[in-house]
Design an enzyme around this catalytic site. Structure first.
Site, mmCIF file in Angstrom:
data_model
loop_
_atom_site.group_PDB
_atom_site.id
_atom_site.type_symbol
_atom_site.label_atom_id
_atom_site.label_comp_id
_atom_site.label_asym_id
_atom_site.label_seq_id
_atom_site.Cartn_x
_atom_site.Cartn_y
_atom_site.Cartn_z
ATOM 1 N N SER A 126 0.810 -1.216 0.000
ATOM 2 C CA SER A 126 0.000 0.000 0.000
ATOM 3 C C SER A 126 0.848 1.272 0.000
ATOM 4 O O SER A 126 1.528 1.561 -0.973
ATOM 5 C CB SER A 126 -0.970 -0.047 1.185
ATOM 6 O OG SER A 126 -1.955 0.937 1.062
ATOM 7 N N ASP A 153 9.499 5.380 -10.493
ATOM 8 C CA ASP A 153 8.960 5.928 -11.737
ATOM 9 C C ASP A 153 9.538 7.293 -12.078
ATOM 10 O O ASP A 153 9.606 7.668 -13.252
ATOM 11 C CB ASP A 153 7.431 6.039 -11.651
ATOM 12 C CG ASP A 153 6.746 4.690 -11.803
ATOM 13 O OD1 ASP A 153 7.461 3.675 -11.855
ATOM 14 O OD2 ASP A 153 5.510 4.658 -11.873
ATOM 15 N N LYS A 213 -0.714 -4.268 -3.243
ATOM 16 C CA LYS A 213 -2.015 -3.754 -2.806
ATOM 17 C C LYS A 213 -2.180 -2.322 -3.297
ATOM 18 O O LYS A 213 -1.527 -1.407 -2.799
ATOM 19 C CB LYS A 213 -2.165 -3.791 -1.290
ATOM 20 C CG LYS A 213 -3.561 -3.306 -0.862
ATOM 21 C CD LYS A 213 -3.710 -3.213 0.630
ATOM 22 C CE LYS A 213 -5.126 -2.778 0.991
ATOM 23 N NZ LYS A 213 -5.499 -1.462 0.422
#
Length: 537
Positions: free
Chosen positions: A306, A317, A331
């Site tokens: 999470s 990224d 998740k």
């Protein structure tokens, strides 16, 4: 803080039968803590639907046995939610406060850390300046009575202890304490107060230029804690940070965003959410970060979920740092909490979150609930925790970062540098020693016998540098394990001797001086950490 003292996951491969309870417990934590409170809590005072209410009435009036209506309703709600996704859950009123306390940053109690040792409540540490420390409660004390009731030798549980010790601020609890060298029980009246909880286990300089920060979960105070920790490390010469999110089940989205914001220039995407009814939201970096020139390495594993995956995904990224470890939990669902009229609540999935490159890292839950819960066992059996080439990503779920690196969606964050869990049959004795809790138990016994000497001879820094687990202490641990039912295997004991000594020293240090004497010892034999310090990109 009234909580059980526990240890990180063992670094070695253990059999499936040993992993099972650990995995199920960890998934439960991820299911409850991961990805919640991402939107304001809402209330819903509506009653039961007509059909459900009619069925419950029929059962109550006509069923062959007496039934508990409240439990039947809870089961019905759980049945509805479990068919939606694995993380939409019903939380009964009696459990809600305790669940919320884990993330709120404080609660009301007496301010101790405890462990159950030989069916006795042992005080591991007192919270500095907390109610227990103020009246003279000490590490090593045994709590044998609470408000006149015996609590020793009656198979008390962790939940029982928390119910006894936590309570409203200003209320008084009377503890009967058995202390070594004091023949009689000593009684203390302790006035409960607000006890702060901390989500950062430790922040220290691992080398003259590399700081290490371990975040246990993302709570309401994590952002503020992280700012203080990073400022301290910068003042001590930090040029690179190792951010350890292994075993972190998640928590508040805002806390994860705050942390990533410290590393990125203004205007960079951190995470965004999409839902059917809830407004899509984007979270971008501001100009307030003070770690823009600090190199960053993030450590993750199969228990990182999470909010942990939001941080790792955003760093990866944006090509801002290196991710080291093993594929994270996977998740990517967002829950909103809806309060019900009886004090219970429903946490319902309302959106998905996406990393800056467009990845939704939620793994599939299209099969049965059991398949979802046992997916980590499947990873182990397929060798994923040992070999990265056993992980297969769908081509359609490949994404590109801003610099053109390939990253993957559809099931957790794949690290840039993979560290296998390691399969070695010579580790089986150590794994059993650890998973039976014998290192922890022996360390408590050792500290109980030598606490005064340890306190007089060391502080946290000198303990880390100078305290030595002698061969005799290790042999005593082996004999303790044999008496506790662990079969002796001299070849594997010899193989695990140095690892066993390191873990035992770490646990002894934690019992006397806290996490600041645990992690610097434990990490010296942790492969992922050592890769980050000495072998990262």
């Amino acid at each position: 803080m009234e909580q059980q003292f526990s240890a990180p996951q063992p670094p070695a491969k253990t059999p499936r039968y040993i992993y099972n309870p650990i995995i199920y417990a960890a998934i439960l934590v991820v299911g409850i803590l991961g990805g919640i409170f991402l939107f304001p809590s809402q209330s819903n005072s509506g009653g039961d639907s007509g059909k459900i209410n009619s069925i419950m009435s029929l059962v109550k009036e006509n069923y062959v046995d007496t039934v508990n209506k409240d439990q039947m309703l809870a089961n019905a709600i759980n049945g509805i939610l479990q068919n939606l996704d694995p993380h939409s859950v019903f939380i009964p009123a009696e459990e809600l406060v305790a669940t919320n306390d884990q993330l709120d940053g404080d609660f009301e109690g007496i301010g101790i850390q405890f462990n159950l040792q030989n069916d006795t409540i042992m005080v591991v540490n007192t919270i500095p300046k907390g109610p227990s420390e103020k009246v003279g409660i000490m590490a090593g004390d045994r709590i044998v009575k609470v408000d006149g009731k015996n609590v020793a030798g009656i198979k008390v549980t962790n939940q029982d202890v928390m119910k006894l010790l936590k309570g409203k601020r200003g209320t008084v609890v009377k503890l009967g304490i058995k202390r070594r060298s004091v023949p009689k029980i000593t009684y203390f009246d302790i006035k409960r107060d607000v006890i702060p909880t901390y989500s950062i286990d430790i922040a220290y300089m691992a080398t003259p230029t590399k700081g290490y920060v371990k975040i246990a979960q993302f709570s309401a105070t994590t952002g503020e804690e992280f700012l203080k920790a990073s400022d301290k490390l910068l003042s001590q010469g930090m040029k690179e940070m190792i951010l350890d999110l292994r075993g972190n089940p998640g928590g508040y989205l805002d806390a994860a965003v705050q942390i990533v914001d410290e590393f990125l220039p203004k205007g960079k995407m951190i995470v965004y959410t999409k839902g059917r009814k809830f407004k899509n939201q984007e979270y971008k970096s501001t100009s307030q970060g003070n770690l823009g020139n600090t190199k960053i390495t993030v450590l993750i594993d199969e228990w990182s979920a999470s909010a942990s995956e939001i941080v790792a995904g955003a760093i990866q990224d944006n090509d801002r740092g290196v991710i080291i470890g093993r594929r994270s939990f996977g998740k990517g669902l967002v829950q909103n909490q809806f309060a019900l009229s009886d004090g219970s609540a429903v946490r319902l999935t309302v959106a998905r979150y996406y990393t800056p490159s467009g990845r939704c890292i939620q793994r599939s839950y299209q099969g049965s609930l059991e398949d979802y819960y046992t997916e980590l066992l499947t990873r182990i059996e397929h060798g994923e925790l040992e070999h990265p080439d056993s992980i297969h990503f769908v081509d359609s779920l490949k994404y590109k970062t801003s610099l053109g690196r390939t990253v993957y969606g559809g099931g957790g964050i794949m690290p840039d540098i993979f560290i296998p869990l390691g399969k070695n049959e010579n580790n089986t004795w150590f794994n059993a020693l650890f998973n039976m809790g014998l290192i922890n138990q022996f360390s408590f016994k050792y500290v109980d016998d030598h606490r005064v000497q340890l306190k007089a001879s060391y502080n946290k820094d000198s303990f880390v540098k100078s305290f030595v687990i002698t061969d005799q202490i290790f042999d005593d641990l082996v004999e303790f394990s044999v008496k506790s039912g662990l079969k002796r295997d001299d070849a594997k004991i010899k193989y695990s001797k140095e690892k066993g000594k390191a873990w035992l020293k770490a646990f002894i240090g934690r019992s006397v001086f806290g996490d600041e004497a645990f992690y610097p010892v434990w990490l010296q034999q942790d492969e992922t950490f050592l890769k980050a310090v000495f072998g990262g990109k």
